[in-house]
Design a protein around this motif. Structure first.
Motif, PDB file in Angstrom:
ATOM      1  N   GLU B 319       0.846  -1.190   0.000  1.00  0.00           N
ATOM      2  CA  GLU B 319       0.000   0.000   0.000  1.00  0.00           C
ATOM      3  C   GLU B 319       0.883   1.242   0.000  1.00  0.00           C
ATOM      4  N   ARG B 322       1.368   7.920   2.948  1.00  0.00           N
ATOM      5  CA  ARG B 322       0.780   9.251   2.756  1.00  0.00           C
ATOM      6  C   ARG B 322       1.664  10.262   3.468  1.00  0.00           C
ATOM      7  N   PHE B 330       2.354   8.677   6.970  1.00  0.00           N
ATOM      8  CA  PHE B 330       1.468   7.627   7.458  1.00  0.00           C
ATOM      9  C   PHE B 330       1.737   6.359   6.660  1.00  0.00           C
ATOM     10  N   PRO B 332       0.690   2.525   5.980  1.00  0.00           N
ATOM     11  CA  PRO B 332      -0.345   1.506   6.220  1.00  0.00           C
ATOM     12  C   PRO B 332       0.266   0.140   6.534  1.00  0.00           C
ATOM     13  N   PRO B 333      -0.528  -0.751   7.110  1.00  0.00           N
ATOM     14  CA  PRO B 333       0.018  -2.035   7.580  1.00  0.00           C
ATOM     15  C   PRO B 333       0.687  -2.855   6.487  1.00  0.00           C
ATOM     16  N   LEU B 334       0.199  -2.757   5.272  1.00  0.00           N
ATOM     17  CA  LEU B 334       0.782  -3.594   4.226  1.00  0.00           C
ATOM     18  C   LEU B 334       1.794  -2.846   3.354  1.00  0.00           C
ATOM     19  N   ASP B 353       1.164   1.686  15.230  1.00  0.00           N
ATOM     20  CA  ASP B 353      -0.225   1.292  15.483  1.00  0.00           C
ATOM     21  C   ASP B 353      -0.695   0.619  14.204  1.00  0.00           C
ATOM     22  N   VAL B 354      -1.987   0.604  13.943  1.00  0.00           N
ATOM     23  CA  VAL B 354      -2.466   0.060  12.673  1.00  0.00           C
ATOM     24  C   VAL B 354      -1.711   0.795  11.558  1.00  0.00           C
ATOM     25  N   MET B 355      -1.757   2.112  11.617  1.00  0.00           N
ATOM     26  CA  MET B 355      -0.923   2.945  10.754  1.00  0.00           C
ATOM     27  C   MET B 355       0.312   3.310  11.555  1.00  0.00           C
ATOM     28  N   ILE B 357       3.182   5.923  12.201  1.00  0.00           N
ATOM     29  CA  ILE B 357       3.332   7.338  11.859  1.00  0.00           C
ATOM     30  C   ILE B 357       4.778   7.764  12.101  1.00  0.00           C
TER      31      ILE B 357
END
Lengths: 580, 545
Positions: B319, B322, B330, B332-334, B353-355, B357
């Protein structure tokens, strides 16, 4: 972890990221606004935070934990972290677990589950406030009436909001009703949402009504709602507001729209210290004292009459000493009015526990769609710094940097060009720094209104502006709060506080009132490109974005390095940010 | 389910005896080497020693067991880890039922950890940033070890559970494990007096899609570390078969394992093997724990360990990141591992975290420039990884920070396979592998069944081919042979043939008796028989299946 194509990413720490470019962003934002606060909006990734307060306010509005979890799950790209769903459930379950009520003999009782009350009674902060109930019921504790506010404040701080059903004193009765025809000969009738806001506050069928905050954008008629509440309750009322201009506006509106005559309305500000059935005071006078060790002498106002209602206008500005006083006034109905619950000092929890929860919230966009307010186009224009100032900026200390960026002289050209574009529309140029404002006023040959100006002179300027005799008014931050400028259609912000969200909201509020012709208004914020000012601007815009407004960001490209006057048509002078 | 292969057909090709022996061996020794005597000692009374010996032979023939010889002649057997995990579901098919998602609630005590791949990446980045110089003792400096530890979530209790030493070569357990894995992945090399990244190998590892990266590490833990004890191997094998993303009660998992864990020597363990393994998987970021509404603990896999499951998840594409105008990034997990690595090298990680940062700031950009990056490269990377132009503010800020930072470019601490490769040494794994038998003599030749019973030719053929009545002294002779070869005998009592496994001859009062087990209805009844208690008898020599 499986990804689905949705606009939200929910982090385990309860922040929620919204992808503003996603096709479902608008719908997701609408849901989020009900239970989360927007904290950051840089670029297209907006950050919201789900807090206990945002959840409890959602609970007051009737949302359940499942409603919130379903909304999040519907728009989330990934499975919701268990920690988040767990926290939402825990916090939502806590709302309603504790109730303050009056017993038959009039004592104040805190009711809740026995185990919880036992646990709370052991807390050092609460030990003295929670006494065994007369019959030693495990699910009740006795509280002193004077601790009502402090108890709620402390319990909220510990994560246990209290539903206050202990009721209010009626206050001194006051004969007052709303006029059907205002004295100014304008027909007067409450708009449907204004009536609903009053109903939501009053909560006739529910004992927990009668205190709380109504969140309405500027232009929605907060003053009118306050007056309607006063008329509904028919009791002596103390109105607290942010400045003298606002005191006068309240008085004018009261006399215009209610049956109250001047002899019933007291002004408690500046040199005037009238205490009458309806008294309007400023926060400033209440917190005024000669030395920091002195008592707040004017706080006695709270007990000078048997007030049945206290209205806190601009409740987000409520100063700490007034909070402390308010903690002792929990038996009096309290109405908070504001355009934003966000406080720059972070004391949102005190507003929740001492004034009350959010009772009504009306997004600006709804008002706009119904033509109750003007349609506003917001634009951030980024203006380069002249080469000489750039060097000065690079070498300056942090505080001086902001000033250099704010007072970028090239902004004056931009103001002039923008005013030319909107010729014929009443316009305000609003700024922070007097030196800059003086220069602009001089260049535009427009009057400048500052805090130093006597009230009479201000009133005269307002009148001329309203009459269309003055097309442009340059104003200092005095224009931030409660100034009634009904015909402004253009506002150009040349400088502002470092990222104060409330300031931006208030400034845009100056141009929101419905317009006679096309109902359009324009808000420009001028910032210096590549400086900290762009960052402050982003912070300032948060509240409006939360409300659904969009900012267009433009780059100003006149021949600034050549020192030329901008001669190109406006549409060629600025281009979409990011375009070459 | 995380079955590597379908294993139902191989079972059909094995005798019940061999299947049983494999189950006993796996249950009691996992994948660790064992001696024939040890197996016989823990074997079931219903089987004779000879039957186990023939079963071992059968298992060797089926290549499910390897035999090695230690220098002093001691013979050892071992179920290789790949066989162990392939056969586990075949031999122990019982699995618990999952719990409905609706029954699950958050548990306060659970602290989520990043997946191990990210922990390793963050630790490696810390090594590069803090320095990989080795002390005179040949280990990393104390400061580096401490900094590195901050990115690793493995608890010390895992060391005891997996029979690791609490410290290795001066490294605390979790750092030692990190270096051990890095050595096995070949991502670090020793270069003069420091460690360095092996650029090619590291880049290769980073190219793996996220799920494949984690799946590889999960398998590594299972095949290399779980097999260090029999009970951890059993727990790992069971847990690895749980369906990803589905919740299971730990009590149910314990129950499945308990049914075959009777007599585990270390009864003093505070935590069951399943719970200890699951906790470990949580520390490595692969599992999540929660509670049911009844307060029972439950866990689930967040990652799968097989390629098939990755395909099911359907996301092998990275992914994009950003970049926001306030200089935050940011992830993303993948997002790809390589992108994360670049960010580790140029930005400050502020939240995992999930994202994830990151924040670009003056210090991080200056440090990146110090390690040899140029502003243009950094900006180009961010634009490539995000797939869009950088916000003006970010460009402006980064350019300024890069200019303010040192212009001199120091070489990063990585080694390509080029010029300096002559000086580099592969980093050895820190821990020895107790299942490894490569250093021992592998016994390839399979003995015949007959060779298992020394002196078989010396006894009359009829002793092992027909039921006959013998004189008391011959009966004793047959019993002695049976005891010697550990074979059962068939005894005929009033026309009924009963298999009997002799254990011991007992002399007394001018007579003798034999104690042993009568095999009846799949069970064994301990008895003591006098020679006149049966009519006919014969030796039963097990045959190869």
């Amino acid at each position: 972890m499986i990804r689905e194509d949705h606009p939200l990413i929910v982090q385990a720490d309860s922040t929620v990221l919204l992808d503003d470019r996603h096709i479902e962003a608008e719908a997701a934002r609408e849901q989020l606004a009900q239970f989360a606060d927007l904290t950051k909006r840089p670029g297209h990734l907006h950050t919201y935070r789900i807090t206990p307060l945002s959840l409890w306010n959602a609970a007051v509005s009737g949302l359940s934990a499942n409603d919130i979890i379903d909304s999040l799950a519907r728009y989330s790209s990934y499975e919701l972290p268990l920690k988040v769903t767990g926290r939402i459930r825990t916090m939502m379950e806590r709302y309603g677990k504790l109730r303050l009520e009056r017993s038959e003999d009039g004592s104040l009782m805190l009711y809740g589950e026995a185990e919880l009350l036992e646990q709370l009674s052991d807390q050092p902060e609460l030990k003295a406030m929670l006494l065994p109930s007369p019959n030693h019921e495990p699910d009740a504790r006795l509280a002193k009436p004077e601790d009502r506010g402090m108890l709620k404040q402390e319990l909220t701080r510990m994560g246990y909001p209290v539903i206050d059903l202990a009721g209010y004193r009626a206050g001194e009765a006051l004969q007052v009703r709303l006029r059907e025809q205002a004295i100014s000969e304008q027909p007067f009738q409450l708009r449907d949402y204004q009536k609903r806001a009053v109903d939501m506050f009053y909560c006739e069928d529910r004992m927990d009504g009668g205190s709380g905050v109504l969140v309405l954008p500027c232009g929605a008629g907060k003053t009118v709602i306050g007056i309607a509440t006063l008329a509904r309750l028919g009791c002596d009322t103390l109105i607290l507001t942010s400045n003298v201009t606002s005191v006068k506006q309240w008085k004018r509106e009261l006399m215009d729209k209610t049956t109250l005559t001047e002899s019933f309305i007291g002004e408690y500000a500046g040199n005037s210290k009238q205490v009458r059935p309806v008294t309007i005071a400023t926060y400033q006078i209440l917190t005024n004292r000669r030395h920091k060790d002195d008592e707040y002498a004017h706080m006695k106002l709270f007990s000078e009459r048997n007030w049945g209602l206290i209205i806190y206008d601009e409740v987000h500005l409520l100063p700490a000493p007034v909070f402390r006083m308010t903690a002792e006034l929990q038996a009096t109905r309290r109405l908070g009015l504001t355009a934003t619950l966000v406080r720059e000092d972070g004391r949102e929890a005190d507003v929740f526990s001492l004034i009350g929860p959010k009772r009504f919230d009306l997004p600006w966009k709804t008002l706009e769609a119904r033509h109750w307010i003007a349609t506003v186009e917001c634009t951030e224009i980024r203006i380069p710094l002249h080469k000489t100032d750039r060097d000065k900026y690079a070498g300056a200390a942090a505080a001086a940097k902001s000033r250099i960026a704010s007072e970028n002289t090239a902004k004056i050209d931009a103001v002039k060009t923008l005013l030319e574009k909107h010729q014929g529309k009443p316009a305000l140029v609003i700024g922070q720094y007097l030196q800059q404002l003086h220069k602009i006023a001089q260049r535009l040959q427009a009057p400048l209104m500052t805090g130093e100006m006597p009230h009479q002179e201000r009133e005269r300027l307002y009148a001329s502006f309203k009459a269309g005799e003055i097309p442009v008014l340059v104003v200092s931050k005095v224009a931030n709060f409660a100034v009634d400028l009904p015909d402004a259609a253009v506002a150009i912000q040349v400088s502002g506080s470092f990222g104060s969200r409330q300031e931006e909201a208030q400034r845009i509020g100056r141009i929101l009132r419905p317009k006679k012709d096309d109902n359009s208004a324009w808000f420009y914020t001028l910032v210096t490109e590549g400086t900290k000012e762009t960052e402050y601007a982003r912070r300032r815009q948060l509240f409006l974005l939360e409300q659904g407004y969009r900012y267009k960001v433009m780059n100003w490209r006149p021949g600034i390095d050549r020192g030329d006057e901008a001669e190109l048509p406006l549409n060629e002078l600025y281009k979409e940010a990011g375009s070459p | 389910m995380q079955n590597d292969h379908s294993s139902s057909s191989p079972m059909e090709s094995l005798s019940a005896r061999a299947t049983h022996a494999l189950a006993v061996a796996m249950r009691r020794f996992g994948s660790l080497p064992f001696q024939e005597e040890q197996l016989l000692r823990v074997g079931q009374p219903a089987y004779s020693g000879a039957e186990y010996r023939v079963a071992l032979l059968e298992l060797r023939k089926a290549e499910l067991l390897i035999a090695v010889r230690r220098g002093w002649g001691e013979k050892l057997y071992c179920v290789p880890p790949e066989v162990y995990f392939r056969w586990h579901p075949v031999l122990f098919p019982k699995m618990p039922e999952p719990v409905e998602q609706a029954d699950i609630m958050y548990m306060d005590e659970h602290t989520p950890c990043p997946p191990l791949g990210l922990q390793l990446l963050h630790a490696a980045a810390e090594l590069v940033k803090t320095g990989m110089k080795l002390t005179t003792k040949g280990i990393l400096t104390k400061r580096t070890i401490e900094k590195c530890s901050q990115h690793l979530f493995l608890g010390n209790e895992a060391a005891a559970f997996l029979s690791f030493p609490p410290e290795m070569d001066g490294y605390p357990f979790k750092v030692a494990v990190m270096l051990d894995m890095a050595a096995r992945l070949n991502i670090f090399v020793k270069h003069e007096k420091k460690l360095a990244l092996h650029e090619e190998a590291f880049a290769g590892w980073m190219e793996l899609p996220v799920r494949e990266r984690e799946a590889g590490l999960i398998r590594m833990w299972r095949d290399l570390y779980a097999v260090r004890t029999s009970y951890s191997a059993d727990a790992a094998a069971l847990v690895s078969r749980l369906e990803p993303f589905k919740w299971y009660r730990l009590d149910d998992l314990d129950h499945v394992l308990e049914t075959r864990m009777h007599g585990v020597p270390d009864g003093s363990r505070q935590e069951t093997p399943v719970r200890a393994w699951c906790r470990l998987m949580m520390q490595l970021g692969w599992m999540e724990e929660a509670a049911t509404h009844h307060g029972e603990r439950a866990c689930r896999w967040l990652y799968g360990s097989t390629a098939m499951e990755q395909a099911e998840a359907g996301h092998t594409i990275s992914e994009p990141i950003r970049v926001t105008p306030d200089c935050e990034v940011f992830v993303p997990p993948l997002a790809s591992t390589a992108v994360r690595w670049q960010l580790e090298m140029m930005a400050e990680r502020v939240q995992s975290d999930v994202m994830t940062i990151y924040r670009l700031n003056a210090k991080s950009i200056a440090a990146a420039c110090e390690r040899g990056s140029q502003y243009e490269e950094l900006a180009a990377f961010l634009e490539y990884a995000s797939g869009e132009p950088l916000p003006d503010t970010v460009q402006f800020a980064m350019e300024g920070w890069a200019q303010a930072g040192p212009a001199a470019a120091a070489l990063p601490e990585s080694i390509s396979s080029g010029a300096e490769s002559g000086h580099q040494l592969a980093l050895d794994p820190l821990f020895t592998d107790p299942t490894k038998t490569d250093h021992l003599d592998r016994l390839m030749e399979l003995p015949t069944v007959e060779s298992l019973f020394q002196g078989l030719d010396e006894v009359p053929l009829v002793w092992r081919s027909q039921m006959r009545a013998y004189h008391k002294s011959t009966r004793r002779e047959l019993m002695e042979r049976a005891l010697n070869w550990r074979v059962p005998v068939n005894l005929s009592v009033m026309g009924t043939i009963i298999p009997f496994v002799p254990d011991e001859l007992v002399d007394g009062m001018g007579d003798w008796a034999v104690s042993g087990r009568l095999l009846k209805n799949c069970g064994a009844e301990p008895v003591k028989l006098k020679p006149d208690m049966w009519d006919e008898m014969m030796l039963v020599i097990p045959k190869l299946h």
